[in-house]
Design a protein around this motif. Structure first.
Motif, PDB file in Angstrom:
ATOM      1  N   ASN A 123       0.827  -1.210   0.000  1.00 11.23           N
ATOM      2  CA  ASN A 123       0.000   0.000   0.000  1.00 11.23           C
ATOM      3  C   ASN A 123       0.862   1.261   0.000  1.00 11.23           C
ATOM      4  O   ASN A 123       0.534   2.254  -0.658  1.00 11.23           O
ATOM      5  N   ALA A 124       1.949   1.225   0.766  1.00  6.84           N
ATOM      6  CA  ALA A 124       2.838   2.381   0.829  1.00  6.84           C
ATOM      7  C   ALA A 124       3.445   2.672  -0.539  1.00  6.84           C
ATOM      8  O   ALA A 124       3.538   3.832  -0.959  1.00  6.84           O
ATOM      9  N   GLU A 125       3.843   1.630  -1.233  1.00  7.35           N
ATOM     10  CA  GLU A 125       4.437   1.827  -2.559  1.00  7.35           C
ATOM     11  C   GLU A 125       3.411   2.406  -3.525  1.00  7.35           C
ATOM     12  O   GLU A 125       3.707   3.344  -4.274  1.00  7.35           O
ATOM     13  N   GLN A 126       2.190   1.873  -3.499  1.00 10.47           N
ATOM     14  CA  GLN A 126       1.150   2.383  -4.385  1.00 10.47           C
ATOM     15  C   GLN A 126       0.791   3.833  -4.038  1.00 10.47           C
ATOM     16  O   GLN A 126       0.614   4.668  -4.933  1.00 10.47           O
ATOM     17  N   ILE A 208      11.648   0.346  -7.050  1.00 11.41           N
ATOM     18  CA  ILE A 208      11.558   0.445  -5.584  1.00 11.41           C
ATOM     19  C   ILE A 208      11.551  -0.943  -4.958  1.00 11.41           C
ATOM     20  O   ILE A 208      10.845  -1.845  -5.401  1.00 11.41           O
ATOM     21  N   GLU A 209      12.328  -1.103  -3.908  1.00  7.50           N
ATOM     22  CA  GLU A 209      12.351  -2.345  -3.134  1.00  7.50           C
ATOM     23  C   GLU A 209      12.305  -2.006  -1.647  1.00  7.50           C
ATOM     24  O   GLU A 209      13.042  -1.136  -1.189  1.00  7.50           O
ATOM     25  N   ILE A 210      11.425  -2.679  -0.913  1.00  8.78           N
ATOM     26  CA  ILE A 210      11.411  -2.598   0.550  1.00  8.78           C
ATOM     27  C   ILE A 210      11.852  -3.950   1.078  1.00  8.78           C
ATOM     28  O   ILE A 210      11.245  -4.979   0.759  1.00  8.78           O
ATOM     29  N   ASP A 211      12.935  -3.977   1.832  1.00 15.73           N
ATOM     30  CA  ASP A 211      13.518  -5.228   2.302  1.00 15.73           C
ATOM     31  C   ASP A 211      12.680  -5.787   3.449  1.00 15.73           C
ATOM     32  O   ASP A 211      12.775  -5.331   4.584  1.00 15.73           O
ATOM     33  N   THR A 212      11.864  -6.781   3.145  1.00 20.92           N
ATOM     34  CA  THR A 212      10.961  -7.330   4.158  1.00 20.92           C
ATOM     35  C   THR A 212      11.700  -8.115   5.231  1.00 20.92           C
ATOM     36  O   THR A 212      11.168  -8.332   6.319  1.00 20.92           O
ATOM     37  N   GLU A 213      12.926  -8.569   4.959  1.00 19.95           N
ATOM     38  CA  GLU A 213      13.688  -9.336   5.943  1.00 19.95           C
ATOM     39  C   GLU A 213      14.483  -8.442   6.890  1.00 19.95           C
ATOM     40  O   GLU A 213      14.944  -8.903   7.930  1.00 19.95           O
ATOM     41  N   ALA A 214      14.656  -7.184   6.501  1.00 17.65           N
ATOM     42  CA  ALA A 214      15.533  -6.310   7.281  1.00 17.65           C
ATOM     43  C   ALA A 214      14.940  -5.931   8.634  1.00 17.65           C
ATOM     44  O   ALA A 214      15.672  -5.605   9.561  1.00 17.65           O
ATOM     45  N   LEU A 215      13.610  -5.986   8.742  1.00 13.42           N
ATOM     46  CA  LEU A 215      12.953  -5.581   9.984  1.00 13.42           C
ATOM     47  C   LEU A 215      12.027  -6.698  10.444  1.00 13.42           C
ATOM     48  O   LEU A 215      11.162  -7.144   9.699  1.00 13.42           O
ATOM     49  N   ASP A 216      12.197  -7.137  11.660  1.00 12.64           N
ATOM     50  CA  ASP A 216      11.356  -8.196  12.220  1.00 12.64           C
ATOM     51  C   ASP A 216      10.167  -7.551  12.928  1.00 12.64           C
ATOM     52  O   ASP A 216      10.107  -7.465  14.149  1.00 12.64           O
ATOM     53  N   ILE A 217       9.201  -7.072  12.125  1.00  7.23           N
ATOM     54  CA  ILE A 217       8.074  -6.305  12.648  1.00  7.23           C
ATOM     55  C   ILE A 217       6.800  -6.809  11.984  1.00  7.23           C
ATOM     56  O   ILE A 217       6.832  -7.310  10.863  1.00  7.23           O
ATOM     57  N   GLY A 218       5.671  -6.682  12.655  1.00  7.23           N
ATOM     58  CA  GLY A 218       4.394  -7.060  12.063  1.00  7.23           C
ATOM     59  C   GLY A 218       3.390  -5.931  12.176  1.00  7.23           C
ATOM     60  O   GLY A 218       3.622  -4.929  12.853  1.00  7.23           O
ATOM     61  N   GLY A 219       2.251  -6.095  11.484  1.00  6.61           N
ATOM     62  CA  GLY A 219       1.189  -5.111  11.566  1.00  6.61           C
ATOM     63  C   GLY A 219       1.263  -4.070  10.464  1.00  6.61           C
ATOM     64  O   GLY A 219       2.245  -3.985   9.723  1.00  6.61           O
ATOM     65  N   PRO A 220       0.225  -3.232  10.366  1.00  8.97           N
ATOM     66  CA  PRO A 220       0.111  -2.285   9.263  1.00  8.97           C
ATOM     67  C   PRO A 220       0.566  -0.860   9.549  1.00  8.97           C
ATOM     68  O   PRO A 220       0.506  -0.010   8.665  1.00  8.97           O
ATOM     69  N   SER A 221       1.022  -0.561  10.759  1.00  6.91           N
ATOM     70  CA  SER A 221       1.143   0.842  11.175  1.00  6.91           C
ATOM     71  C   SER A 221       2.362   1.568  10.622  1.00  6.91           C
ATOM     72  O   SER A 221       2.511   2.769  10.829  1.00  6.91           O
ATOM     73  N   ALA A 222       3.247   0.875   9.903  1.00 12.64           N
ATOM     74  CA  ALA A 222       4.420   1.543   9.332  1.00 12.64           C
ATOM     75  C   ALA A 222       4.147   2.109   7.947  1.00 12.64           C
ATOM     76  O   ALA A 222       5.047   2.693   7.330  1.00 12.64           O
ATOM     77  N   GLY A 223       2.920   1.959   7.448  1.00 18.12           N
ATOM     78  CA  GLY A 223       2.620   2.348   6.076  1.00 18.12           C
ATOM     79  C   GLY A 223       2.974   3.782   5.734  1.00 18.12           C
ATOM     80  O   GLY A 223       3.578   4.057   4.689  1.00 18.12           O
ATOM     81  N   LEU A 224       2.585   4.730   6.582  1.00 17.63           N
ATOM     82  CA  LEU A 224       2.847   6.140   6.298  1.00 17.63           C
ATOM     83  C   LEU A 224       4.339   6.412   6.169  1.00 17.63           C
ATOM     84  O   LEU A 224       4.787   7.078   5.224  1.00 17.63           O
ATOM     85  N   GLY A 249       0.945   5.157  11.334  1.00 17.09           N
ATOM     86  CA  GLY A 249      -0.313   5.286  10.612  1.00 17.09           C
ATOM     87  C   GLY A 249      -0.435   4.263   9.501  1.00 17.09           C
ATOM     88  O   GLY A 249       0.489   4.078   8.712  1.00 17.09           O
ATOM     89  N   GLU A 250      -1.561   3.597   9.472  1.00 11.03           N
ATOM     90  CA  GLU A 250      -1.863   2.704   8.358  1.00 11.03           C
ATOM     91  C   GLU A 250      -2.153   3.562   7.123  1.00 11.03           C
ATOM     92  O   GLU A 250      -2.660   4.677   7.233  1.00 11.03           O
ATOM     93  N   ILE A 251      -1.817   3.054   5.938  1.00 15.50           N
ATOM     94  CA  ILE A 251      -2.060   3.814   4.713  1.00 15.50           C
ATOM     95  C   ILE A 251      -2.711   2.904   3.685  1.00 15.50           C
ATOM     96  O   ILE A 251      -2.417   1.698   3.634  1.00 15.50           O
ATOM     97  N   ASP A 252      -3.613   3.482   2.892  1.00 16.37           N
ATOM     98  CA  ASP A 252      -4.219   2.696   1.815  1.00 16.37           C
ATOM     99  C   ASP A 252      -3.589   3.119   0.492  1.00 16.37           C
ATOM    100  O   ASP A 252      -2.820   4.091   0.436  1.00 16.37           O
ATOM    101  N   PRO A 253      -3.863   2.404  -0.603  1.00 19.88           N
ATOM    102  CA  PRO A 253      -3.211   2.726  -1.874  1.00 19.88           C
ATOM    103  C   PRO A 253      -3.509   4.130  -2.382  1.00 19.88           C
ATOM    104  O   PRO A 253      -2.767   4.648  -3.220  1.00 19.88           O
ATOM    105  N   GLN A 254      -4.588   4.745  -1.901  1.00 15.49           N
ATOM    106  CA  GLN A 254      -4.927   6.112  -2.306  1.00 15.49           C
ATOM    107  C   GLN A 254      -4.215   7.160  -1.456  1.00 15.49           C
ATOM    108  O   GLN A 254      -4.378   8.361  -1.680  1.00 15.49           O
TER     109      GLN A 254
END
Length: 323
Positions: A123-126, A208-224, A249-254
Motif C-alpha cells: 500500500n505504501a508503494e502504491q 523500488i524495493e522494501i527489504d521485508t527481511e531487514a525488519l522483524d516487525i508485524g502489523g500495518p502501522s508503518a505504512g505512512l 499510521g496505516e495507509i491505503d493505496p490512495q
C-alpha cells in the motif's frame, strides 16, 4: 490477651500471604510499552550484511531520518506489575482478548500480523507512486459482459484514461472502451463501467524495493513512514531537511492515513530517541496530544500529501496543523 494477640498476628500473616499471592497472579491483560524505532532511510544488518531498508534504481541522499515506530507488548502481567504500569504514563493496560482473540491461535495471529506487514509495504508503494504522479493501470478483476479478467482499460469514449476518478461520468451509461488484451488493443462497445469491477495500480519506474527481511516487525502501522521513505528516496528534495522524523499510521493505496493503536507509547519512544517531529494520524490526535512529548512537534495528518506538505512547511519555518 496473649491468645487474642496470636490470633491477630496469624490473621495478619494470612492476609499478607493471600495479598502476596493475589499480587503475584497473572491478570487477563497485556501491556503496551514503548518499542524500538527504525530509520527506514538507513541500513539494517541481516546475516552479517548491511542492507538498505528502502532502495531504488536512482536514489537521492537525505540528511535526516524517517523512523517507523513500534509498540512492545508484554503478555504475562501480574497484578502487582499491572498496578505499576497503570500508574505510569508510558504504558497502556489492554484486555488480553482485544489483542489476542480467544478464538484464534497464536500462529494465526502471527500470520495475520505478517500479512498486514506485507500489505502495508504494498500500500505504501502504491500511495507513493500515486503521489508522485505515475499513471494508474486499470485492470478488470473478473469477466463482465464483453470485458475479460485481466483486460487493461486504456481509453474510454476514445479518450486516454489514467485514473479511476476519470471513469465516474461513465458509471451508468453505455460507452466504448479500449483495452489491452493479450498484447493487442481491443475496442469493446457499449460497456457500462459501473457494472465492472476494476483494480487500480501504479507502474513502478523507479525499481523500488522494501527489504521485508531487514525488519522483524508485524502489523500495518508503518505504512505512512514507508510511503514517505519512498518519496524521499526517489525525489531530489530532502523531506527531512536534516531533522529526525518519526510517525505511525496505516495507509491505503490512495494515500489515506488511518488510525492505529499505541500512539502514546510510540510518541514516548520517539521522544526518547531524540525525534524532532512526530506524524500522527488525525484520528489518533486526541491520544497523541495527551502523550508526554517534550519539545517534539506532533503533526496531524490525514493523507500522504498532507504529511509531505507538513514536512516541507516545517523546513520552511511555517506553521503546521498539530494535535
Amino acid at each position: 490477651m496473649r491468645r487474642r494477640g496470636i490470633t491477630v498476628l496469624l490473621g495478619a500473616a494470612l492476609v499478607a500471604l493471600l495479598t502476596w499471592q493475589a499480587l503475584a497472579m497473572d491478570v487477563a491483560y497485556v501491556v503496551f510499552g514503548p518499542g524500538p524505532t527504525e530509520d527506514v532511510l538507513g541500513l539494517e544488518e541481516v546475516d552479517g550484511e548491511e542492507r538498505e531498508i528502502i532502495s531504488a534504481d536512482v536514489e537521492y541522499p537525505s540528511e535526516g531520518e524517517l523512523r517507523l515506530t513500534t509498540v512492545r507488548v508484554t503478555q504475562s502481567v501480574s497484578l502487582a506489575k499491572a498496578l505499576g504500569y497503570w500508574m505510569s504514563n508510558e504504558y497502556a493496560i489492554i484486555p488480553r482478548d482485544l489483542v489476542y482473540p480467544p478464538d484464534r491461535s497464536q500462529e494465526e495471529i502471527n500470520e495475520e500480523n505478517q500479512a498486514d506487514w506485507v500489505e502495508s509495504q504494498s500500500n505504501a508503494e502504491q500511495a507513493a507512486l500515486g503521489y508522485l504522479g505515475e499513471p494508474a493501470v486499470l485492470t478488470v478483476v473478473a469477466d463482465s459482459g464483453s470485458l475479460r479478467a485481466d483486460d487493461v482499460v486504456t481509453a474510454v469514449g476514445g479518450e486516454p484514461v489514467e485514473s479511476l476518478d476519470a471513469l465516474e461520468n461513465f458509471a451508468d451509461s453505455e460507452t466504448d472502451v479500449t483495452v489491452q488484451r493479450d498484447g493487442q488493443n481491443v475496442d469493446v462497445p457499449d460497456v457500462v463501467l459501473g457494472d465492472v469491477e476494476l483494480e487500480s495500480s501504479y507502474e513502478d519506474p523507479y525499481g523500488i524495493e522494501i527489504d521485508t527481511e531487514a525488519l522483524d516487525i508485524g502489523g500495518p502501522s508503518a505504512g505512512l513512514i514507508f510511503a514517505l521513505g519512498i518519496v524521499d528516496r526517489v525525489t531530489e528534495a530532502d523531506l527531512t531537511d536534516g531533522m529526525v522524523v518519526a510517525g505511525t499510521g496505516e495507509i491505503d493505496p490512495q494515500g489515506n492515513v488511518g488510525a492505529i493503536g499505541g500512539v502514546q507509547q510510540k510518541i514516548t519512544a520517539s521522544e526518547e530517541a531524540g525525534v524532532d517531529v512526530f506524524l500522527s494520524p488525525a484520528a489518533d490526535c486526541e491520544d497523541a496530544a495527551s502523550a508526554l512529548a517534550g519539545d517534539m512537534t506532533i503533526v496531524r495528518v490525514e493523507t500522504l500529501a498532507e504529511a509531505v506538505s507538513a514536512l516541507e512547511s516545517i523546513a520552511a519555518g511555517e506553521d503546521v496543523m498539530t494535535c
